[in-house]
Design a protein around this motif. Structure first.
Motif, PDB file in Angstrom:
ATOM      1  N   SER A 154       0.820  -1.217   0.000  1.00 14.23           N
ATOM      2  CA  SER A 154       0.000   0.000   0.000  1.00 14.23           C
ATOM      3  C   SER A 154       0.849   1.259   0.000  1.00 14.23           C
ATOM      4  N   PHE A 155       2.035   1.209   0.574  1.00 18.88           N
ATOM      5  CA  PHE A 155       2.896   2.397   0.630  1.00 18.88           C
ATOM      6  C   PHE A 155       3.416   2.788  -0.751  1.00 18.88           C
ATOM      7  N   CYS A 156       3.276   1.895  -1.718  1.00 23.47           N
ATOM      8  CA  CYS A 156       3.817   2.141  -3.055  1.00 23.47           C
ATOM      9  C   CYS A 156       2.864   2.890  -3.980  1.00 23.47           C
ATOM     10  N   VAL A 157       1.619   3.070  -3.568  1.00 19.13           N
ATOM     11  CA  VAL A 157       0.595   3.605  -4.467  1.00 19.13           C
ATOM     12  C   VAL A 157       1.004   4.964  -5.038  1.00 19.13           C
ATOM     13  N   SER A 177      11.111  10.969   2.691  1.00 21.92           N
ATOM     14  CA  SER A 177      10.650  10.884   4.082  1.00 21.92           C
ATOM     15  C   SER A 177       9.868   9.599   4.332  1.00 21.92           C
ATOM     16  N   ILE A 178       9.181   9.122   3.312  1.00 21.92           N
ATOM     17  CA  ILE A 178       8.438   7.858   3.453  1.00 21.92           C
ATOM     18  C   ILE A 178       9.400   6.695   3.609  1.00 21.92           C
ATOM     19  N   LEU A 179      10.425   6.640   2.784  1.00 18.38           N
ATOM     20  CA  LEU A 179      11.400   5.559   2.888  1.00 18.38           C
ATOM     21  C   LEU A 179      12.090   5.570   4.254  1.00 18.38           C
ATOM     22  N   PHE A 194      -0.559   3.810   4.881  1.00 18.06           N
ATOM     23  CA  PHE A 194      -0.887   4.668   3.749  1.00 18.06           C
ATOM     24  C   PHE A 194      -0.329   6.064   4.000  1.00 18.06           C
ATOM     25  N   TYR A 195       0.054   6.734   2.909  1.00 15.86           N
ATOM     26  CA  TYR A 195       0.641   8.060   3.033  1.00 15.86           C
ATOM     27  C   TYR A 195      -0.082   9.048   2.120  1.00 15.86           C
ATOM     28  N   PRO A 196      -0.117  10.325   2.517  1.00 15.30           N
ATOM     29  CA  PRO A 196      -0.671  11.351   1.610  1.00 15.30           C
ATOM     30  C   PRO A 196       0.097  11.349   0.295  1.00 15.30           C
ATOM     31  N   PHE A 197      -0.613  11.491  -0.791  1.00 10.93           N
ATOM     32  CA  PHE A 197       0.038  11.453  -2.099  1.00 10.93           C
ATOM     33  C   PHE A 197       1.062  12.579  -2.263  1.00 10.93           C
ATOM     34  N   GLU A 198       0.851  13.687  -1.570  1.00 10.14           N
ATOM     35  CA  GLU A 198       1.750  14.824  -1.746  1.00 10.14           C
ATOM     36  C   GLU A 198       3.010  14.733  -0.884  1.00 10.14           C
ATOM     37  N   ARG A 199       3.099  13.738  -0.009  1.00 10.28           N
ATOM     38  CA  ARG A 199       4.289  13.610   0.836  1.00 10.28           C
ATOM     39  C   ARG A 199       5.490  13.186  -0.013  1.00 10.28           C
ATOM     40  N   ASP A 200       6.665  13.675   0.329  1.00 13.86           N
ATOM     41  CA  ASP A 200       7.852  13.379  -0.461  1.00 13.86           C
ATOM     42  C   ASP A 200       8.326  11.947  -0.235  1.00 13.86           C
ATOM     43  N   ASP A 251      -4.531   5.446  16.960  1.00  9.18           N
ATOM     44  CA  ASP A 251      -4.891   5.989  18.269  1.00  9.18           C
ATOM     45  C   ASP A 251      -6.218   5.450  18.776  1.00  9.18           C
ATOM     46  N   PHE A 252      -6.772   4.450  18.127  1.00  8.28           N
ATOM     47  CA  PHE A 252      -8.055   3.825  18.462  1.00  8.28           C
ATOM     48  C   PHE A 252      -9.244   4.750  18.215  1.00  8.28           C
ATOM     49  N   GLN A 253      -9.010   5.916  17.617  1.00 10.92           N
ATOM     50  CA  GLN A 253     -10.092   6.864  17.354  1.00 10.92           C
ATOM     51  C   GLN A 253     -10.529   6.854  15.895  1.00 10.92           C
ATOM     52  N   TYR A 254      -9.607   6.571  15.002  1.00 12.33           N
ATOM     53  CA  TYR A 254      -9.923   6.396  13.586  1.00 12.33           C
ATOM     54  C   TYR A 254      -8.994   5.315  13.040  1.00 12.33           C
ATOM     55  N   ASP A 255      -9.303   4.853  11.855  1.00 13.97           N
ATOM     56  CA  ASP A 255      -8.477   3.834  11.216  1.00 13.97           C
ATOM     57  C   ASP A 255      -7.312   4.545  10.547  1.00 13.97           C
ATOM     58  N   ARG A 256      -6.286   4.839  11.322  1.00 19.27           N
ATOM     59  CA  ARG A 256      -5.238   5.757  10.888  1.00 19.27           C
ATOM     60  C   ARG A 256      -4.289   5.173   9.835  1.00 19.27           C
ATOM     61  N   HIS A 257      -3.877   3.943  10.024  1.00 21.52           N
ATOM     62  CA  HIS A 257      -2.863   3.320   9.161  1.00 21.52           C
ATOM     63  C   HIS A 257      -1.580   4.146   9.131  1.00 21.52           C
ATOM     64  N   TRP A 258      -1.162   4.575  10.333  1.00 24.28           N
ATOM     65  CA  TRP A 258       0.086   5.292  10.490  1.00 24.28           C
ATOM     66  C   TRP A 258       1.258   4.318  10.534  1.00 24.28           C
TER      67      TRP A 258
END
Length: 305
Positions: free
Chosen positions: A16-19, A288-290, A279-285, A240-247
């Motif tokens: 999923s991180f590759c999208v 930093s993801i790697l 999952f990461y925001p599409f605009e993130r560089d 954080d158990f508040q939303y499905d964050r996928h951090w």
């Protein structure tokens, strides 16, 4: 085995991180093997659409096989991904759309077989919302019966493509099925004996969603223990158990990797693979993801592998 060292578990990563970034195996395989030092992946159908023309899919399958061999990577399974998940799939109110979703899954099995992947899964779908904002505690019986019939047919289709195991991912939404342990247990009973067995993929961000399950009921341990005979894998991420964050695990949240591994072992599921799904925001560089992924794997490996 001697001493108190717990058995190693299979740790892998969902792609999923590759999208919209590392979308071909020539790109993601070296990242997985050389930068993250992992040899187990779960393909995301965000990278390959089963509805593409057959000749394109054949080439994609060939490339995936080649990269997996070159980098000594095992592709455990293929999962639906975000793109197809945004549709209501097998629970859409229009039966013709449900037919299309069933055909989409059949083609997904066919592609997986071509790519040498013999397990496929993901969430099943969602009924439409009511206009008054009230959400029901269960999907209508007719929708459930239709869903079970389609899952039976899909098991037959999966067998034809060489698939050996199918997965259902429970989600924390009343519009989807199943979203409770009892619903999952009922579904497991209703699908017993299908040609290709249906198992569950439990997700840390789903089973711990407090706004739906309550502060003291949102416990992954109960899901693991009560569904243990039917669990085929686990998705892990920070949340954080508040939303499905996928951090990833550069974020501060409520999931402790060592505790997560302990709960899985105590449920007798140490032999079931664990996949990081972030999952990461599409605009993130990209850089930093790697870096964040490398840190996350360094946190998870001591706990799971």
């Amino acid at each position: 085995m001697t001493g108190s060292q717990p058995p190693s578990m299979q740790l892998g990563i969902n792609l999923s991180f590759c999208v919209k970034r590392w979308v071909t195996p020539e790109l993601w395989a070296p990242i997985v093997r050389e930068q993250l030092d992992l040899d187990l992946v779960q393909l995301s159908f965000d990278l390959v659409d089963p509805m593409w023309p057959d000749d394109v899919l054949q080439d994609c399958a060939r490339d995936i096989r080649a990269a997996a061999d070159q980098y000594s990577i095992a592709i455990h399974s293929a999962f639906i991904g975000l793109a197809h998940y945004t549709f209501n799939q097998l629970l859409h109110p229009n039966a013709r759309v449900r037919d299309v979703a069933e055909e989409w899954m059949t083609r997904a099995y066919r592609f997986a077989g071509l790519a040498g992947i013999n397990r496929v899964g993901g969430p099943l779908g969602a009924i439409a919302s009511r206009t008054d904002g009230v959400e029901m505690d269960s999907i209508p019986a007719s929708d459930y019966d239709d869903l079970i019939a389609r899952l039976n047919r899909l098991s037959v289709a999966a067998q034809r493509s060489g698939i050996v195991e199918l997965y259902i991912e429970p989600t924390p939404m009343r519009r989807e099925w199943p979203w409770t342990i009892s619903q999952a247990q009922r579904m497991a009973a209703d699908l017993a004996g299908t040609p290709v067995p249906w198992k569950f993929c439990l997700d840390w961000g789903h089973a711990t969603f407090e706004p739906l399950y309550g502060r003291y009921r949102a416990r992954m341990a109960q899901w693991l223990q009560d569904l243990a005979p039917h669990v085929g894998m686990v998705h892990v991420q920070q949340t954080d158990f508040q939303y499905d964050r996928h951090w990833d695990f550069t974020e501060t949240g409520a999931v402790n990797p060592a505790e997560a591994a302990r709960l899985q072992r105590e449920a007798g599921l140490a032999n079931q693979p664990v996949f990081l799904e972030v999952f990461y925001p599409f605009e993130r560089d990209d850089a930093s993801i790697l870096k964040a992924l490398a840190h996350t794997i360094s946190v998870l490996k001591p706990a799971f592998a």
